[in-house]
Design a protein around this motif. Structure first.
Motif: not given
Length: 740
Positions: A680-684, A604-605, A705-706, A689-693
């Motif tokens: 396949r890659i998934g991004i949530c 993400v950006a 996750e971070r 919460a300010g988190r990406v999975f």
């Protein structure tokens, strides 16, 4: 049985086969050409190891190209007759005439010893594999001399009463042959053999065998190098070769063995296989008996099914005949009634004509002069005349000539008869995992077996898979589906669902397909397409027309950029983001990375940081600068966090690289930073919460996750270096395209 006894038995079996004690008359099915269905004549060995008659191969090639030239001038390995004879064939003479006349170019591609049709490929009649003969055509194929010898022995066994006669004796005193010379390729009686092979001459050294009509060369020659003997075996191509083929020919890099070693190994394998088959003779006979019972049952059941079908159709014919008789009778009765009425009306109107019927009678009554008699008759007659006059003014046919009410509509019955089929249970379909996708909506595909009959419709059922200590939920049914797929809506997030499907034909349902489970994403689907307006390099990146795929082109521009890199700097990355941003909530998207990609970063950006970062003139923080050195220094995360607007995970060369300071959700992943690249890659992204999975989109296993700074609008972001490609999921792009 001890090892020595087994070895003795095995040796006796091999000796029986080698001595020809196995009845040759029982192997006729192995000696039939699959094309002409006759005994092999000069069989050739194809690259797939199947054998075909020489004439049949030529016919196959000529079928592909009607005006092609024949290939009668091949090597000794493929041409019937003498191994070294070069007799000009009609096709060769025709070619020579064409070359001399200028009709055909005499370029180096046309060689007299390898004239072949331009089309030299055909499907093998045995395995349907495409056979490519190459420039030399049939000349590249070996003759199957072993098969020829077996065919010849079979022919001799079939005509045991017919002896082979001497080729030298003069009629009528032709003697029966006792020997055949493999060098002279002729058969002789005892006297003629002595005369033609006198002692003390080179001919006395010729090799001779028993009477035969099958003469093969004493030494097998290479079809590519016609003067070289075959002395090695290529294990890759599975064919004999000469030493020139190995040194600089088409088999230079192949693994080859000596002919003696290949002979020993192959003979040992074949002998052991034959021994195994012979040892299983009782099992084979038992299975043959079972098959014969099945054949008998198949014949009986087939005849029973035919009789039952015949009875059903006879009943249908009888019912149709009965209905036909009833309906035609009703039409006939109605027609007769209408005709009677119309004919009566005609007679009535004919009476109105002068001197006929009512008018004639009235004219006669008018001649009556007695007043009392006239009045007595004329009163009733006047009433009849008045009615006739009234009918003239209000003319109406007594019956309707139309038979519209008797028109039959048999379209429904015809449709039913066309769909008439056996009421067997249809085969269950299978859910296609490669095409099915499940998000907050599920797109489920299935397929039927290849030989299954057509179905009327399908029914898909699904239910939520319960967790531990939970009761099983009920199956939910979808509407009837007439195609191979359907969409299931309103699925809960972060849950596992089971799906199954069954077919229906003529109100009979098939069994259910095996249950297939899918895990829904942890958030609703976020739809977007690629956006070429921010950080996009048209020189290095190429977008598809639908903007759902992006490809990195590692061409000249990439090399020039690498050449300009200063010491201590890194080769650039090319960035591209989605065309839709996220400012609240939880969202999920999925995509696939080409396994052959060199390096791809996904994540993400932030737009607030991108605006400043893309316009910064410093080289070290430009969008053409990558802070991830690829080393395990542990400073990558800090560097990204402080200077770049991107939060990215690295994938490439079939691997997925987890940052050193990662905290994965799945247990057991802490010890390994290099994982196989998921299909396949998934991004949530959880904005609040300010988190990406990052997920494996097939199993929905969290890989990494971070924390991420969501100070502005967040966009899906991607970066590529070298050759590579990213493809968005169709469900993601379809959701976006539906709003455009």
């Amino acid at each position: 049985m001890s090892d020595s006894e087994e070895i003795t038995e095995f040796g006796s079996i091999v000796e029986r086969i080698e001595r020809g004690e196995v009845p040759i008359k029982n192997i006729e099915r192995e000696l039939i050409c699959p094309i002409c269905k006759e005994l092999f004549t000069h069989p050739l060995i194809l690259p797939c190891q199947h054998s075909v008659c020489h004439k049949c191969v030529k016919e196959l090639l000529l079928q592909n190209q009607d005006d092609s030239f024949g290939t009668d001038a091949g090597s000794e390995c493929s041409n019937p007759g003498s191994p070294r004879s070069r007799v000009p064939s009609p096709s060769m003479e025709r070619l020579d005439r064409l070359v001399r006349s200028g009709s055909v170019s005499s370029s180096p591609g046309w060689r007299r010893s390898s004239v072949t049709p331009r089309v030299t490929s055909f499907p093998c009649p045995g395995c349907q594999r495409d056979i490519e003969l190459g420039e030399r055509g049939i000349s590249m194929l070996f003759r199957n001399f072993t098969l020829e010898s077996i065919v010849e022995r079979y022919r001799q066994a079939a005509r045991a009463a017919v002896a082979i006669m001497c080729n030298v004796c003069k009629p009528p005193a032709v003697q029966e042959a006792t020997k055949s010379c493999m060098d002279c390729k002729a058969s002789y009686c005892n006297e003629c053999f002595k005369l033609n092979h006198p002692w003390g001459t080179p001919r006395a050294q010729h090799e001779y065998v028993g009477p035969t009509t099958n003469f093969r060369p004493k030494v097998l020659m290479c079809p590519e190098h016609e003067m070289e003997k075959v002395n090695m075996y290529c294990e890759v191509c599975r064919r004999p070769v000469c030493h020139l083929c190995k040194l600089g020919g088409s088999h230079a890099n192949h693994k080859v063995t000596s002919m003696s070693s290949a002979y020993k190994i192959l003979k040992d394998k074949l002998s052991k296989s034959i021994h195994y088959l012979i040892s299983k003779e009782e099992q084979v006979r038992t299975q043959i008996s079972e098959l014969e019972v099945l054949i008998r049952q198949t014949e009986e059941n087939g005849q029973l099914a035919e009789r039952q079908a015949h009875e059903h159709f006879e009943r249908l014919f009888e019912t149709l005949q009965e209905r036909k008789t009833e309906l035609l009778r009703s039409i006939e009765l109605s027609r007769n009634r209408r005709l009677d009425k119309l004919r009566s009306q005609v007679e009535e109107y004919q009476g109105m004509l002068e001197n006929s019927g009512l008018v004639g009678y009235a004219q006669e009554v008018l001649k009556e002069t007695d007043q009392s008699c006239f009045v007595q008759t004329a009163k009733q007659l006047h009433i009849r005349v008045q009615k006739a006059t009234e009918s003239l003014r209000t003319f109406q046919p007594a019956a309707n000539p139309s038979f519209d009410e008797f028109v039959l509509d048999t379209s429904k019955e015809e449709s039913l008869l066309k769909d008439l089929s056996f009421g067997g249970v249809p085969d269950p379909p299978m859910i296609d995992l490669s095409q099915s996708r499940v998000y907050n909506e599920g797109l489920i595909h299935w397929r039927l077996p290849e030989d299954s009959l057509p179905t009327d419709h399908h029914v898909l059922e699904y239910r939520k898979v319960p967790a531990k200590d939970e009761e099983e939920s009920q199956w939910h049914l979808t509407e009837r589906v007439h195609g191979p797929s359907t969409v299931v809506c309103d699925l809960d997030s972060d849950c596992r669902y089971a799906f199954r499907v069954r077919s229906c034909r003529n109100t009979i349902h098939s069994a259910y397909s095996p249950d297939v489970s899918f895990h829904t994403p942890p958030a609703p689907v976020f739809g977007f397409l690629f956006n070429e307006k921010c950080g996009y390099s048209a020189e290095r990146l190429r977008l598809s027309k639908r903007k759902d795929s992006v490809e990195s082109m590692a061409g000249m521009a990439f090399l020039l950029a690498a050449d300009r890199v200063q010491t201590g700097s890194y080769i650039c990355l090319d960035y591209i983001i989605g065309d839709t941003g996220i400012s609240h909530g939880r969202h999920y998207w999925a995509f696939s990375v080409e396994p052959s990609s060199y390096m791809v970063k996904v994540g993400v950006a932030s737009d607030s940081k991108m605006s400043e970062w893309f316009h910064n003139p410093r080289d070290t923080s430009s969008p053409r600068y990558d802070h991830d050195s690829g080393h395990d220094s542990g400073s990558e995360d800090t560097c990204y966090e402080l200077s770049q607007p991107f939060t990215l995970l690295t994938a490439g060369m079939g691997k997925l690289f987890i940052p050193k300071a990662s905290h994965t959700a799945a247990a057991g992943d802490h010890g390994s930073r290099v994982l196989p690249l998921p299909q396949r890659i998934g991004i949530c992204l959880d904005y609040e919460a300010g988190r990406v999975f990052f997920y494996d989109a097939d199993s929905m296993r969290c890989l990494y996750e971070r924390q991420v700074d969501c100070s502005g609008t967040m966009y899906p972001a991607f970066a590529l270096m070298g050759g590579g490609a990213i493809h968005l999921e169709e469900f993601i792009t379809a959701k976006r395209l539906s709003y455009m």
